[in-house]
Design an enzyme around this catalytic site. Structure first.
Site: not given
Ligand code: AMP
Length: 116
Positions: A89, A102
């Protein structure tokens, strides 16, 4: 958020506990505390990079290493052949809440598409 108060930097430094499933010199992977699938692992670079928008050409190897770690964890978890999802995201509209890049590795169930 600065590096000194970054949650994932603290996990990398061992200051906050995490269920680590993979690590090498460049990246570490640990189980998400709020799993969205039977397996939900986060794969993060050891170095603080806030968002995809902050990536530079010199980070290309690290980004590749995130995916190579995802491949290893998927094999270890037993769903490499059946299938899984990796997603990252970027910023608020995509739901990024921790500003240290991440990969989410999700597997162990059928994953709908498109995601919400
Ligand atoms: P994102 O919303 O894409 O930034 O993802 C952040 C993820 O970090 C969420 O899925 C959270 O559940 C997860 N998370 C937050 N705190 C921790 C923690 N201490 N250990 C493991 N995962 C965490």
């Amino acid at each position: 958020m600065t590096e000194s108060d970054c949650l994932f930097c603290k996990i990398v430094a061992g200051e906050i506990p995490a269920d680590i499933v993979f690590e090498n010199d460049d990246v570490i992977a640990f189980r998400d505390v709020n799993p969205q699938a039977p397996t939900h692992v986060l794969i993060v670079p050891r170095r603080h990079i806030p968002t995809i928008n902050d990536l530079e050409e010199s980070d290309a190897r690290t980004v590749g290493n995130l995916y190579l770690a995802a491949k290893e964890v998927a094999a270890d978890e037993g769903f490499a052949a059946s299938g899984y999802r990796v997603v990252m995201n970027c910023n608020a509209a995509a739901g990024q809440t921790v500003f240290h890049i991440h990969l989410h590795l999700l597997g162990g169930r059928i994953l709908g598409w498109p995601p919400g």
